[in-house]
Design a protein around this motif. Structure first.
Motif, PDB file in Angstrom:
ATOM      1  N   GLU A   1      -9.611  19.119   4.052  1.00  0.00           N
ATOM      2  CA  GLU A   1      -9.938  17.764   3.627  1.00  0.00           C
ATOM      3  C   GLU A   1      -8.739  17.160   2.931  1.00  0.00           C
ATOM      4  N   ILE A   2      -8.497  15.896   3.183  1.00  0.00           N
ATOM      5  CA  ILE A   2      -7.435  15.154   2.501  1.00  0.00           C
ATOM      6  C   ILE A   2      -8.077  14.291   1.428  1.00  0.00           C
ATOM      7  N   ARG A   3      -7.576  14.411   0.221  1.00  0.00           N
ATOM      8  CA  ARG A   3      -8.055  13.570  -0.878  1.00  0.00           C
ATOM      9  C   ARG A   3      -6.861  12.832  -1.475  1.00  0.00           C
ATOM     10  N   LEU A   4      -7.031  11.542  -1.683  1.00  0.00           N
ATOM     11  CA  LEU A   4      -5.992  10.698  -2.232  1.00  0.00           C
ATOM     12  C   LEU A   4      -6.554   9.949  -3.430  1.00  0.00           C
ATOM     13  N   PHE A   5      -5.920  10.122  -4.592  1.00  0.00           N
ATOM     14  CA  PHE A   5      -6.417   9.545  -5.840  1.00  0.00           C
ATOM     15  C   PHE A   5      -7.844  10.007  -6.131  1.00  0.00           C
ATOM     16  N   GLY A   6      -8.139  11.242  -5.728  1.00  0.00           N
ATOM     17  CA  GLY A   6      -9.455  11.810  -5.985  1.00  0.00           C
ATOM     18  C   GLY A   6     -10.526  11.409  -4.989  1.00  0.00           C
ATOM     19  N   GLU A   7     -10.169  10.580  -4.006  1.00  0.00           N
ATOM     20  CA  GLU A   7     -11.147  10.133  -3.014  1.00  0.00           C
ATOM     21  C   GLU A   7     -10.842  10.749  -1.655  1.00  0.00           C
ATOM     22  N   PRO A   8     -11.883  11.097  -0.876  1.00  0.00           N
ATOM     23  CA  PRO A   8     -11.646  11.648   0.461  1.00  0.00           C
ATOM     24  C   PRO A   8     -11.035  10.588   1.379  1.00  0.00           C
ATOM     25  N   LEU A   9     -10.148  11.042   2.249  1.00  0.00           N
ATOM     26  CA  LEU A   9      -9.465  10.139   3.169  1.00  0.00           C
ATOM     27  C   LEU A   9      -9.776  10.574   4.599  1.00  0.00           C
ATOM     28  N   SER A  10     -10.212   9.623   5.428  1.00  0.00           N
ATOM     29  CA  SER A  10     -10.508   9.909   6.825  1.00  0.00           C
ATOM     30  C   SER A  10     -10.308   8.630   7.626  1.00  0.00           C
ATOM     31  N   TRP A  11     -10.544   8.721   8.958  1.00  0.00           N
ATOM     32  CA  TRP A  11     -10.387   7.537   9.796  1.00  0.00           C
ATOM     33  C   TRP A  11     -11.367   6.438   9.401  1.00  0.00           C
ATOM     34  N   THR A  12     -12.504   6.816   8.859  1.00  0.00           N
ATOM     35  CA  THR A  12     -13.522   5.831   8.491  1.00  0.00           C
ATOM     36  C   THR A  12     -13.464   5.447   7.014  1.00  0.00           C
ATOM     37  N   ARG A  13     -12.756   6.228   6.208  1.00  0.00           N
ATOM     38  CA  ARG A  13     -12.615   5.937   4.771  1.00  0.00           C
ATOM     39  C   ARG A  13     -11.134   5.841   4.456  1.00  0.00           C
ATOM     40  N   ARG A  14     -10.576   4.639   4.584  1.00  0.00           N
ATOM     41  CA  ARG A  14      -9.134   4.448   4.428  1.00  0.00           C
ATOM     42  C   ARG A  14      -8.775   3.566   3.246  1.00  0.00           C
ATOM     43  N   ALA A  15      -9.753   3.270   2.412  1.00  0.00           N
ATOM     44  CA  ALA A  15      -9.517   2.388   1.272  1.00  0.00           C
ATOM     45  C   ALA A  15      -8.379   2.867   0.360  1.00  0.00           C
ATOM     46  N   PRO A  16      -8.247   4.185   0.091  1.00  0.00           N
ATOM     47  CA  PRO A  16      -7.163   4.629  -0.808  1.00  0.00           C
ATOM     48  C   PRO A  16      -5.768   4.269  -0.317  1.00  0.00           C
ATOM     49  N   LEU A  17      -5.621   4.034   0.996  1.00  0.00           N
ATOM     50  CA  LEU A  17      -4.296   3.714   1.542  1.00  0.00           C
ATOM     51  C   LEU A  17      -3.786   2.361   1.051  1.00  0.00           C
ATOM     52  N   SER A  18      -4.668   1.529   0.541  1.00  0.00           N
ATOM     53  CA  SER A  18      -4.246   0.220   0.036  1.00  0.00           C
ATOM     54  C   SER A  18      -3.361   0.357  -1.195  1.00  0.00           C
ATOM     55  N   GLU A  19      -3.366   1.540  -1.816  1.00  0.00           N
ATOM     56  CA  GLU A  19      -2.547   1.772  -3.001  1.00  0.00           C
ATOM     57  C   GLU A  19      -1.340   2.653  -2.693  1.00  0.00           C
ATOM     58  N   VAL A  20      -0.955   2.675  -1.409  1.00  0.00           N
ATOM     59  CA  VAL A  20       0.185   3.477  -0.970  1.00  0.00           C
ATOM     60  C   VAL A  20       1.224   2.566  -0.330  1.00  0.00           C
ATOM     61  N   GLY A  21       2.485   2.733  -0.725  1.00  0.00           N
ATOM     62  CA  GLY A  21       3.598   2.049  -0.082  1.00  0.00           C
ATOM     63  C   GLY A  21       4.475   3.088   0.587  1.00  0.00           C
ATOM     64  N   SER A  22       5.175   2.720   1.666  1.00  0.00           N
ATOM     65  CA  SER A  22       5.980   3.715   2.375  1.00  0.00           C
ATOM     66  C   SER A  22       7.201   3.097   3.028  1.00  0.00           C
ATOM     67  N   MET A  23       8.209   3.948   3.204  1.00  0.00           N
ATOM     68  CA  MET A  23       9.399   3.576   3.971  1.00  0.00           C
ATOM     69  C   MET A  23       9.879   4.817   4.702  1.00  0.00           C
ATOM     70  N   VAL A  24       9.987   4.733   6.010  1.00  0.00           N
ATOM     71  CA  VAL A  24      10.418   5.867   6.827  1.00  0.00           C
ATOM     72  C   VAL A  24      11.843   5.621   7.295  1.00  0.00           C
ATOM     73  N   GLU A  25      12.776   6.408   6.731  1.00  0.00           N
ATOM     74  CA  GLU A  25      14.201   6.319   7.031  1.00  0.00           C
ATOM     75  C   GLU A  25      14.707   4.886   6.947  1.00  0.00           C
ATOM     76  N   THR A  26      15.028   4.273   8.088  1.00  0.00           N
ATOM     77  CA  THR A  26      15.613   2.932   8.086  1.00  0.00           C
ATOM     78  C   THR A  26      14.507   1.879   8.088  1.00  0.00           C
ATOM     79  N   PRO A  27      14.496   0.968   7.117  1.00  0.00           N
ATOM     80  CA  PRO A  27      13.442  -0.053   7.069  1.00  0.00           C
ATOM     81  C   PRO A  27      13.582  -1.061   8.206  1.00  0.00           C
ATOM     82  N   SER A  28      12.454  -1.592   8.658  1.00  0.00           N
ATOM     83  CA  SER A  28      12.456  -2.628   9.695  1.00  0.00           C
ATOM     84  C   SER A  28      12.606  -3.986   9.016  1.00  0.00           C
TER      85      SER A  28
END
Length: 249
Positions: free
Chosen positions: A6-33
């Motif tokens: 199970e993946i938990r983010l900020f104490g909440e479970p993360l799945s394809w149907t429960r993606r709300a925690p991703l709203s508090e995540v920022g990301s950059m993969v190598e070279t930014p677009s």
């Protein structure tokens, strides 16, 4: 092979149907677009519109990465380091609690690396943002990470603080002396397993006796000891020890 868990983010479970925690995540993969024909500010505005964010988040992100004075310049005029910082600014538009960065120092010159390192330390220290950093530059990871994870062939070999990793492996004893080969012979006589690094340096990876006892024995045998103490492992050395690989020369 079947996987489970199970993946938990900020104490909440993360799945394809429960993606709300991703709203508090920022990301950059190598070279930014980025849009090179637009200004730095306009690049952030395009992201703000997509996120339906606040206008104030643009100035806040620019200030955080130190690009306020260059906000109106076209991105094509930015240095590589400035583009990386703008990419991080894009990732900060949501005011994230977690920032995920993949190889953020790729292609940067030494000055750009130092600049980016200072930025990441400031974001973590002053803003309390957790930064998850993936990098092959272990010397950089060593300088900024409080916790490390070592992945090798899909297996997590270690996860924890750098201090706990070093305690687990122990630091070698380094001896600077005037007669390294003779010191090696004396150490072997004491039951140690010394390594001759050069004509003036001996290493004992895992001493059996206490440091002060080894030092006393060497002095009593008449050896000229110039320096004596533990030499901390680099993160790179620890990586090779964990993975069982040898450094390529």
């Amino acid at each position: 092979r079947e996987e489970a868990g199970e993946i938990r983010l900020f104490g909440e479970p993360l799945s394809w149907t429960r993606r709300a925690p991703l709203s508090e995540v920022g990301s950059m993969v190598e070279t930014p677009s980025l849009y090179p024909h637009l200004s730095g500010r306009d690049n952030l505005e395009a992201t703000r519109l997509l996120l339906d964010g606040e206008t104030a988040s643009i100035d806040e992100a620019l200030a955080l990465v130190g690009l306020t004075a260059d906000a109106e310049r076209r991105v094509r005029e930015y240095s590589l380091g400035m583009r990386q910082r703008l990419g991080i600014a894009l990732a900060l538009m949501r005011r994230p609690r977690l920032l995920v960065l993949d190889e953020p120092t790729n292609g940067l010159d030494p000055a750009g690396i130092v600049e980016l390192r200072a930025l990441l330390l400031r974001l973590a220290g002053e803003r309390g943002i957790t930064i998850f950093l993936s990098s092959h530059l272990l010397s950089e990871v060593e300088q900024i990470a409080s916790h490390v994870g070592v992945l090798h062939q899909g297996q997590l070999l270690f996860q924890g603080t750098q201090e706990s990793l070093r305690r687990r492996h122990g630091d070698p004893l380094a001896i600077r002396c005037g007669d390294a080969r003779a010191v090696c012979d004396s150490l072997a006589h004491l039951g140690e397993q010394p390594q001759l690094l050069d004509e003036g340096t001996v290493s004992v990876p895992a001493p059996r006796r206490a440091d002060h006892e080894i030092n006393r024995c060497l002095i009593e045998r008449g050896h000229a000891i110039h320096a004596f103490g533990r030499r901390p492992h680099s993160l790179e050395t620890l990586f090779f020890e964990l993975t069982g690989q040898e450094a390529r020369t």
